[in-house]
Design a protein around this motif. Structure first.
Motif, PDB file in Angstrom:
ATOM      1  N   GLU A 156       0.842  -1.203   0.143  1.00 26.38           N
ATOM      2  CA  GLU A 156       0.100   0.089   0.033  1.00 26.38           C
ATOM      3  C   GLU A 156       0.904   1.312  -0.035  1.00 26.38           C
ATOM      4  N   HIS A 157       1.877   1.094   0.741  1.00 26.31           N
ATOM      5  CA  HIS A 157       2.765   2.422   0.931  1.00 26.31           C
ATOM      6  C   HIS A 157       3.559   2.604  -0.369  1.00 26.31           C
ATOM      7  N   ASP A 158       3.951   1.427  -0.988  1.00 23.27           N
ATOM      8  CA  ASP A 158       4.924   1.618  -2.305  1.00 23.27           C
ATOM      9  C   ASP A 158       3.779   1.889  -3.470  1.00 23.27           C
ATOM     10  N   LEU A 159       2.926   1.190  -3.548  1.00 23.53           N
ATOM     11  CA  LEU A 159       2.096   1.103  -5.008  1.00 23.53           C
ATOM     12  C   LEU A 159       0.766   1.741  -5.072  1.00 23.53           C
ATOM     13  N   ASN A 160       0.117   2.257  -3.997  1.00 32.31           N
ATOM     14  CA  ASN A 160      -1.149   2.808  -4.265  1.00 32.31           C
ATOM     15  C   ASN A 160      -1.025   3.736  -5.157  1.00 32.31           C
ATOM     16  N   GLY A 161      -2.019   3.875  -6.059  1.00 29.70           N
ATOM     17  CA  GLY A 161      -2.110   4.916  -7.079  1.00 29.70           C
ATOM     18  C   GLY A 161      -1.123   4.692  -8.381  1.00 29.70           C
ATOM     19  N   ARG A 162      -0.432   3.636  -8.124  1.00 30.36           N
ATOM     20  CA  ARG A 162       0.650   3.386  -9.324  1.00 30.36           C
ATOM     21  C   ARG A 162       0.173   2.093  -9.975  1.00 30.36           C
ATOM     22  N   VAL A 163      -0.720   1.347  -9.629  1.00 31.88           N
ATOM     23  CA  VAL A 163      -1.140   0.032 -10.265  1.00 31.88           C
ATOM     24  C   VAL A 163      -2.800  -0.166  -9.887  1.00 31.88           C
ATOM     25  N   ASP A 164      -3.023  -1.191 -11.119  1.00 32.06           N
ATOM     26  CA  ASP A 164      -4.630  -1.061 -11.154  1.00 32.06           C
ATOM     27  C   ASP A 164      -5.173  -1.780  -9.772  1.00 32.06           C
ATOM     28  N   ALA A 165      -4.713  -2.747  -9.129  1.00 32.28           N
ATOM     29  CA  ALA A 165      -5.317  -3.605  -7.901  1.00 32.28           C
ATOM     30  C   ALA A 165      -4.180  -3.951  -6.997  1.00 32.28           C
ATOM     31  N   LEU A 166      -4.375  -3.683  -5.619  1.00 31.02           N
ATOM     32  CA  LEU A 166      -3.739  -4.613  -4.511  1.00 31.02           C
ATOM     33  C   LEU A 166      -4.766  -5.584  -3.794  1.00 31.02           C
ATOM     34  N   ILE A 167      -4.101  -6.738  -3.412  1.00 28.07           N
ATOM     35  CA  ILE A 167      -5.123  -7.778  -2.717  1.00 28.07           C
ATOM     36  C   ILE A 167      -4.224  -7.693  -1.473  1.00 28.07           C
ATOM     37  N   ASP A 168      -5.103  -7.449  -0.460  1.00 30.03           N
ATOM     38  CA  ASP A 168      -5.064  -7.455   0.923  1.00 30.03           C
ATOM     39  C   ASP A 168      -5.015  -8.813   1.694  1.00 30.03           C
ATOM     40  N   ASP A 169      -4.063  -9.577   2.001  1.00 33.30           N
ATOM     41  CA  ASP A 169      -4.115 -10.804   2.419  1.00 33.30           C
ATOM     42  C   ASP A 169      -3.159 -11.054   3.509  1.00 33.30           C
ATOM     43  N   GLY A 170      -2.856 -10.067   4.354  1.00 31.70           N
ATOM     44  CA  GLY A 170      -1.965 -10.338   5.431  1.00 31.70           C
ATOM     45  C   GLY A 170      -0.532 -10.501   5.202  1.00 31.70           C
ATOM     46  N   ASP A 171       0.148 -11.073   6.046  1.00 37.26           N
ATOM     47  CA  ASP A 171       1.649 -11.268   5.880  1.00 37.26           C
ATOM     48  C   ASP A 171       2.062 -12.426   5.263  1.00 37.26           C
ATOM     49  N   CYS A 172       3.233 -12.496   4.575  1.00 39.59           N
ATOM     50  CA  CYS A 172       3.757 -13.629   3.715  1.00 39.59           C
ATOM     51  C   CYS A 172       4.398 -14.516   4.665  1.00 39.59           C
ATOM     52  N   ASP A 173       4.588 -15.823   4.330  1.00 42.43           N
ATOM     53  CA  ASP A 173       4.793 -16.684   5.333  1.00 42.43           C
ATOM     54  C   ASP A 173       6.577 -16.473   5.565  1.00 42.43           C
ATOM     55  N   TYR A 174       7.493 -16.819   4.565  1.00 39.80           N
ATOM     56  CA  TYR A 174       8.889 -17.015   4.515  1.00 39.80           C
ATOM     57  C   TYR A 174       9.304 -15.486   4.823  1.00 39.80           C
ATOM     58  N   GLY A 175       9.041 -14.527   3.935  1.00 40.32           N
ATOM     59  CA  GLY A 175       9.254 -13.198   3.959  1.00 40.32           C
ATOM     60  C   GLY A 175      10.729 -12.812   3.278  1.00 40.32           C
ATOM     61  N   VAL A 176      11.315 -13.829   2.618  1.00 43.15           N
ATOM     62  CA  VAL A 176      12.310 -13.618   1.665  1.00 43.15           C
ATOM     63  C   VAL A 176      12.016 -14.112   0.467  1.00 43.15           C
ATOM     64  N   GLU A 177      12.436 -13.449  -0.590  1.00 42.20           N
ATOM     65  CA  GLU A 177      12.173 -13.883  -2.165  1.00 42.20           C
ATOM     66  C   GLU A 177      12.542 -15.377  -2.210  1.00 42.20           C
ATOM     67  N   SER A 178      12.090 -15.907  -3.403  1.00 44.18           N
ATOM     68  CA  SER A 178      12.349 -17.427  -3.628  1.00 44.18           C
ATOM     69  C   SER A 178      13.641 -17.731  -4.000  1.00 44.18           C
ATOM     70  N   THR A 179      13.973 -19.002  -3.714  1.00 44.22           N
ATOM     71  CA  THR A 179      15.268 -19.470  -4.228  1.00 44.22           C
ATOM     72  C   THR A 179      15.389 -19.523  -5.679  1.00 44.22           C
ATOM     73  N   VAL A 180      16.550 -18.928  -6.118  1.00 43.35           N
ATOM     74  CA  VAL A 180      16.742 -18.975  -7.749  1.00 43.35           C
ATOM     75  C   VAL A 180      17.802 -19.959  -8.195  1.00 43.35           C
ATOM     76  N   VAL A 181      17.507 -20.997  -9.021  1.00 43.05           N
ATOM     77  CA  VAL A 181      18.795 -21.836  -9.503  1.00 43.05           C
ATOM     78  C   VAL A 181      18.536 -21.725 -10.948  1.00 43.05           C
ATOM     79  N   LYS A 182      19.891 -22.097 -11.262  1.00 44.94           N
ATOM     80  CA  LYS A 182      20.023 -22.238 -13.021  1.00 44.94           C
ATOM     81  C   LYS A 182      20.586 -23.779 -12.874  1.00 44.94           C
TER      82      LYS A 182
END
Ligand code: AMP
Ligand code: MG
Length: 337
Positions: A156-182
């Motif tokens: 809400e802080h970063d993107l309200n007014g900049r995108v079409d929709a925001l879905i409000d569904d509480g906190d994320c579980d892990y809190g760090v971005e996905s593991t990326v592998v090649k």
């Protein structure tokens, strides 16, 4: 732009968001890692809007989110090792980089011949992808240069007014971005970004798991993925990671003025009260992952913080992801005490 706020109350509440995605718009949605900013991954123009909404460099690739690993073959060239990884970790917090098929526009991959594929385990994310009926390209839903968002208040802080929709569904579980592998053929997994699918877990699938140098140190070579060449985010005040025993750290911090501190729960009794944020118990890397970005955001908003100090986390399991995000935020500044 008028941003539609959707409070998640079940699959039906996502219908307007799915419609926006199909029509080429942008929706910020929760996943088990961090909130993502999604667009139709088959629509090059829609994907370009993500870069302008975030202020993201256009050669930094997006991840393509699918409802099932069975769909991966439509968008990229899969191999045996991908199937093994998918069987163990999909749905889940793992992104696999594979050669892309022509249906994936260049704007989604930042011009790369490869695409990152992920199947989120989060119920809401899964429902949104299924309802949209198209793969969803998404980076993290923060403004470029800010920590990834792990709660609704962050998007809400970063993107309200900049995108079409925001879905409000509480906190994320892990809190760090996905593991990326090649994948290097069928015989080697190269870790580009650590996350909740850990090196230890990947080693159960493949004998050879290698750490890209960018995971633990400053990257000065030719980047294999454009994502590696950008500083992930930087707090407003410069951050230094402190490497040393408890007493030395407390002694050092006692002498500092106008500083913010990210510490472990056990440290709290030995530190001042103002501008000190615990990311969790010392031996609980999962809690630290969950809280780290919120601590960094809190310090960005804090008054009287000219510098930030953080304790050095363990590098075991998901701890490696916490360590990686912290040293990147610190611009690789670690002080030995
Ligand atoms: P984020 O935008 O924070 O969700 O992170 C997405 C990251 O995934 C990028 O910064 C890259 O590091 C990585 N990534 C996505 N697609 C690719 C790709 N085709 N090749 C290499 N890395 C990728
Ligand atoms: Mg990001």
């Amino acid at each position: 732009m008028n941003t539609l706020i959707i409070r998640y109350t079940g699959k039906a509440s996502l219908a307007p968001a799915a419609e926006i995605i199909r029509n080429g718009g942008l929706v910020a949605f929760p996943t088990e890692t961090v909130y993502g900013l999604g667009a139709n991954a088959l629509d090059g123009e829609a994907a370009k809007k993500i870069y302008s909404a975030k202020g993201r460099p256009s050669d930094n690739p997006l991840i393509v989110h699918l409802a099932s690993p069975r769909d991966a073959g439509k968008y990229c060239v899969v191999n045996r090792l991908f199937h093994s990884l998918a069987a163990s970790f999909m749905p889940g917090p793992l992104t696999v980089i594979l050669p892309k098929r022509p249906v994936i526009p260049d704007s989604v991959t930042g011009g790369l011949p490869t695409v990152g594929i992920r199947v989120p385990a989060h119920k809401t994310a899964h429902e949104l992808i299924s309802l949209a009926g198209v793969p969803i390209a998404a980076p993290s839903a923060n403004l470029s240069g800010k920590p990834s968002p792990t709660s609704f208040s962050h998007i809400e802080h970063d993107l309200n007014g900049r995108v079409d929709a925001l879905i409000d569904d509480g906190d994320c579980d892990y809190g760090v971005e996905s593991t990326v592998v090649k994948l290097v053929g069928n015989g080697e997994i190269r870790l580009l970004r650590p996350g909740a699918v850990t090196v230890e877990m990947l080693s159960l699938i493949c004998d050879k798991v290698t750490l890209d140098p960018c995971v633990t140190g400053k990257f000065d070579g030719v980047p294999e993925a454009p994502g590696m060449k950008y500083r992930h985010y930087a707090p407003d005040a410069p951050l230094t990671v402190l490497d040393g025993p408890d007493e030395a750290v407390y002694e050092f911090l006692k002498k500092q003025r106008r500083c913010g501190i990210i510490c472990f729960e056990e440290d709290l009794p030995y530190l001042p009260e103002e501008n000190v944020f615990s990311c969790g118990p010392k031996n609980d890397s999962l809690a630290q992952a969950h809280n780290l970005f919120a601590c960094l955001r809190a310090l960005d908003g804090a008054r009287g913080v000219d510098v930030i100090y953080a304790r050095l986390p363990s590098r075991v399991g998901i701890g490696l992801a916490v360590f990686n995000r912290l040293i990147k935020a610190a611009g690789f500044k670690v002080m030995k005490l």
